[in-house]
Write an enzyme that holds these catalytic residues in place. Structure first.
Site, PDB file in Angstrom:
ATOM      1  N   GLY A 138      -2.397  -9.029  12.567  1.00 55.30           N
ATOM      2  CA  GLY A 138      -3.055  -7.723  12.756  1.00 55.30           C
ATOM      3  C   GLY A 138      -3.964  -6.848  11.538  1.00 55.30           C
ATOM      4  CD  GLU A 183     -11.741  -6.784  17.664  1.00 56.15           C
ATOM      5  OE1 GLU A 183     -12.093  -6.657  16.697  1.00 56.15           O
ATOM      6  OE2 GLU A 183     -11.532  -5.722  18.411  1.00 56.15           O
ATOM      7  CG  HIS A 192      -1.992  -1.028   1.115  1.00 55.10           C
ATOM      8  ND1 HIS A 192      -2.938  -1.386   1.963  1.00 55.10           N
ATOM      9  CD2 HIS A 192      -2.375  -1.876   0.086  1.00 55.10           C
ATOM     10  CE1 HIS A 192      -3.871  -2.145   1.550  1.00 55.10           C
ATOM     11  NE2 HIS A 192      -3.538  -2.387   0.350  1.00 55.10           N
TER      12      HIS A 192
END
Ligand code: OAD
Length: 245
Positions: free
Chosen positions: A192, A220, A124
């Site tokens: 992550g 999560e 990115h």
């Protein structure tokens, strides 16, 4: 269970898989830098909770109001300039000395390089690089904030952050090299990332399809968790040093 809630058997299995592998790849996202104090994008504290990406991180936004976009990037550059790698970045840097290791990152913060990683594919882009919208010249520039309007020293054109914006394609060479690394990896670490942004997230599934043992490390669960062989739940700055050791 360890103090961060990982099944010791699963951690041991993942450690053994990693130790036994020659070719390893990792895909990292904003979560690996969270413990360095860099904001993530999604979640209650994420940047996209407070800002609209299409108003700040798109070619249309830059065309409409380059100064606003630069103000936002200058603010982000200012926040990142003094941030340091955490034990998660350092553990991944160590993998380069023991394995044939490629680090694919969606992060633009430069912390993997600062931790000592060399074989990095910044798919990115980098917030520390600027690119001329007229002549395409790229340059590394760590000035924060950059005085507005930042001008190309070659043609005086307007410089833009050399990051991938919404609606833009990834660099085809970087994407091809990332796909090749994911495809040949025997172990793939997915660290992550919310696994929501493509084509980056697809690299993890590509590794799965081509036979890699997949280890996800995240605080999560993500859309990727059901397909991972080992899901290690907790902060990557604590888990990666235990995994890589
Ligand atoms: P996100 O903000 O979407 O996701 C961050 C992930 O990190 C979440 O799944 C969190 O649960 C997890 N996380 C948070 N703290 C953590 C910690 N200490 N240890 C481990 N995991 C933790 O960030 P990305 O997945 O990187 O794109 O987002 C992908 C892309 O979307 C970014 O590269 C950016 C954004 O729009 C562009 O700018 C092109």
């Amino acid at each position: 269970m360890s103090e961060i809630g990982i099944d010791p058997g699963l951690l041991e299995e993942a450690r053994a898989r990693l130790k036994g592998a020659v070719k390893v790849a990792a895909l990292t996202g904003a979560g690996i830098s969270a413990e360095s104090g860099v904001s993530t994008f999604r979640g209650s504290e994420g940047l996209w909770e407070k800002y609209r990406p299409e108003e700040l991180a798109s070619p249309e936004a830059f065309q409409r109001d380059p100064q606003l976009v630069w103000e936002w990037y200058n603010w982000r550059r200012g926040m990142m300039i003094d941030k340091m790698p955490n034990p998660g970045h350092l553990a991944l840097a160590n993998l380069e000395s023991t394995h044939d290791f490629t680090l694919i990152t969606q992060n633009v913060d430069g912390l993997h390089a600062l931790a000592g990683s060399r074989n990095i594919l910044e798919i990115h882009g980098s917030i520390w690089r600027v690119r001329c919208i007229d002549c395409g010249r790229q340059e590394v520039n760590r000035t924060a904030p950059l005085p507005y309007p930042p001008a190309c020293t070659q043609c005086d054109g307007l410089l833009r952050p050399d990051v991938v914006w919404f609606g833009e394609s990834l660099d085809s060479d970087l994407l091809a090299r990332s796909l090749a690394s994911a495809s040949r990896a025997e172990v793939m670490l997915v660290v992550g990332t919310s696994a929501l942004v493509h084509p980056a997230a697809g690299l993890a599934w590509q590794a799965r399809r081509t036979g890699a043992y997949l280890i996800e490390i995240n605080t999560e669960r993500t859309p990727f968790s059901d397909d991972a062989h080992a899901v290690l739940t907790g902060p990557s700055g604590q888990i990666l040093p235990q995994l890589i050791g």
